[in-house]
Motif scaffolding. Structure first.
Motif, PDB file in Angstrom:
ATOM      1  N   ARG A 146       0.825  -1.203   0.000  1.00 47.66           N
ATOM      2  CA  ARG A 146       0.000   0.000   0.000  1.00 47.66           C
ATOM      3  C   ARG A 146       0.864   1.260   0.000  1.00 47.66           C
ATOM      4  O   ARG A 146       0.614   2.193  -0.768  1.00 47.66           O
ATOM      5  CB  ARG A 146      -0.937   0.015   1.207  1.00 47.66           C
ATOM      6  CG  ARG A 146      -1.923   1.179   1.189  1.00 47.66           C
ATOM      7  CD  ARG A 146      -2.674   1.307   2.502  1.00 47.66           C
ATOM      8  NE  ARG A 146      -1.785   1.520   3.637  1.00 47.66           N
ATOM      9  CZ  ARG A 146      -1.146   2.670   3.901  1.00 47.66           C
ATOM     10  NH1 ARG A 146      -1.290   3.705   3.103  1.00 47.66           N
ATOM     11  NH2 ARG A 146      -0.372   2.771   4.965  1.00 47.66           N
ATOM     12  N   ASP A 149       0.869   3.943  -2.989  1.00 50.51           N
ATOM     13  CA  ASP A 149       0.484   5.326  -2.682  1.00 50.51           C
ATOM     14  C   ASP A 149       1.608   6.289  -3.052  1.00 50.51           C
ATOM     15  O   ASP A 149       1.353   7.375  -3.577  1.00 50.51           O
ATOM     16  CB  ASP A 149       0.123   5.477  -1.204  1.00 50.51           C
ATOM     17  CG  ASP A 149      -1.228   4.885  -0.853  1.00 50.51           C
ATOM     18  OD1 ASP A 149      -2.024   4.575  -1.782  1.00 50.51           O
ATOM     19  OD2 ASP A 149      -1.503   4.723   0.351  1.00 50.51           O
ATOM     20  N   HIS A 150       2.839   5.893  -2.800  1.00 52.89           N
ATOM     21  CA  HIS A 150       3.983   6.736  -3.172  1.00 52.89           C
ATOM     22  C   HIS A 150       4.039   6.934  -4.684  1.00 52.89           C
ATOM     23  O   HIS A 150       4.213   8.049  -5.170  1.00 52.89           O
ATOM     24  CB  HIS A 150       5.284   6.117  -2.662  1.00 52.89           C
ATOM     25  CG  HIS A 150       6.492   6.873  -3.073  1.00 52.89           C
ATOM     26  ND1 HIS A 150       7.338   6.439  -4.073  1.00 52.89           N
ATOM     27  CD2 HIS A 150       6.992   8.058  -2.647  1.00 52.89           C
ATOM     28  CE1 HIS A 150       8.295   7.325  -4.234  1.00 52.89           C
ATOM     29  NE2 HIS A 150       8.121   8.308  -3.380  1.00 52.89           N
ATOM     30  N   ARG A 169       1.590   6.718  -6.817  1.00 56.13           N
ATOM     31  CA  ARG A 169       0.423   7.502  -7.215  1.00 56.13           C
ATOM     32  C   ARG A 169       0.637   8.995  -6.935  1.00 56.13           C
ATOM     33  O   ARG A 169       0.289   9.840  -7.747  1.00 56.13           O
ATOM     34  CB  ARG A 169      -0.808   6.998  -6.478  1.00 56.13           C
ATOM     35  CG  ARG A 169      -2.080   7.737  -6.852  1.00 56.13           C
ATOM     36  CD  ARG A 169      -3.259   7.202  -6.085  1.00 56.13           C
ATOM     37  NE  ARG A 169      -3.783   6.022  -6.779  1.00 56.13           N
ATOM     38  CZ  ARG A 169      -4.523   5.090  -6.207  1.00 56.13           C
ATOM     39  NH1 ARG A 169      -4.816   5.164  -4.937  1.00 56.13           N
ATOM     40  NH2 ARG A 169      -4.978   4.077  -6.903  1.00 56.13           N
ATOM     41  N   GLU A 170       1.214   9.310  -5.800  1.00 54.86           N
ATOM     42  CA  GLU A 170       1.339  10.703  -5.373  1.00 54.86           C
ATOM     43  C   GLU A 170       2.587  11.401  -5.892  1.00 54.86           C
ATOM     44  O   GLU A 170       2.570  12.613  -6.087  1.00 54.86           O
ATOM     45  CB  GLU A 170       1.326  10.764  -3.843  1.00 54.86           C
ATOM     46  CG  GLU A 170       0.012  10.306  -3.249  1.00 54.86           C
ATOM     47  CD  GLU A 170       0.080  10.073  -1.751  1.00 54.86           C
ATOM     48  OE1 GLU A 170       1.110  10.429  -1.122  1.00 54.86           O
ATOM     49  OE2 GLU A 170      -0.885   9.528  -1.202  1.00 54.86           O
ATOM     50  N   TYR A 184      -6.158   0.269  -7.064  1.00 53.93           N
ATOM     51  CA  TYR A 184      -4.797   0.549  -7.514  1.00 53.93           C
ATOM     52  C   TYR A 184      -4.526   0.054  -8.939  1.00 53.93           C
ATOM     53  O   TYR A 184      -3.418   0.178  -9.437  1.00 53.93           O
ATOM     54  CB  TYR A 184      -3.776  -0.085  -6.564  1.00 53.93           C
ATOM     55  CG  TYR A 184      -3.731   0.573  -5.214  1.00 53.93           C
ATOM     56  CD1 TYR A 184      -3.041   1.758  -5.026  1.00 53.93           C
ATOM     57  CD2 TYR A 184      -4.378   0.008  -4.118  1.00 53.93           C
ATOM     58  CE1 TYR A 184      -2.996   2.375  -3.780  1.00 53.93           C
ATOM     59  CE2 TYR A 184      -4.345   0.612  -2.875  1.00 53.93           C
ATOM     60  CZ  TYR A 184      -3.645   1.799  -2.722  1.00 53.93           C
ATOM     61  OH  TYR A 184      -3.598   2.418  -1.490  1.00 53.93           O
TER      62      TYR A 184
END
Length: 94
Positions: A57, A61-62, A64-65, A88
């Protein structure tokens, strides 16, 4: 249990710690703009406690951001985790 995930680029891995104790990691390699997640490892006594999923996760998330890189899950654990978390899925095709 308080877990901290750290990106350790010199070791090509994301690692999860409880305090200073390593609890698991995922090894990766970059292939152009694709992050290939190759191998996940969690000690037997920490399995089925969400440790591996937490690392996945945080990695996703890294990505994606912070990047426009895509992910290629190679490790069977990561493939299964991503199937269970379709939110995701776009990271594999962007």
């Amino acid at each position: 249990m308080s877990l901290t995930v750290r990106h350790e680029p010199d070791a090509d891995r994301y690692a999860v710690y409880e305090g200073d104790e390593l609890q698991g990691f995922i090894i990766y390699e970059h292939a152009g703009t694709t992050l290939r997640l190759l191998h996940a490892e969690v000690p037997p006594m920490m399995r089925n406690k969400g440790v591996g999923g937490e690392v996945v996760r945080v990695i996703l998330d890294h990505l994606r951001e912070e990047t426009s890189d895509r992910v290629q899950p190679v490790c069977g654990f990561v493939v299964t985790w991503m199937r269970r978390h379709p939110e995701y899925a776009e990271l594999t095709t962007r």
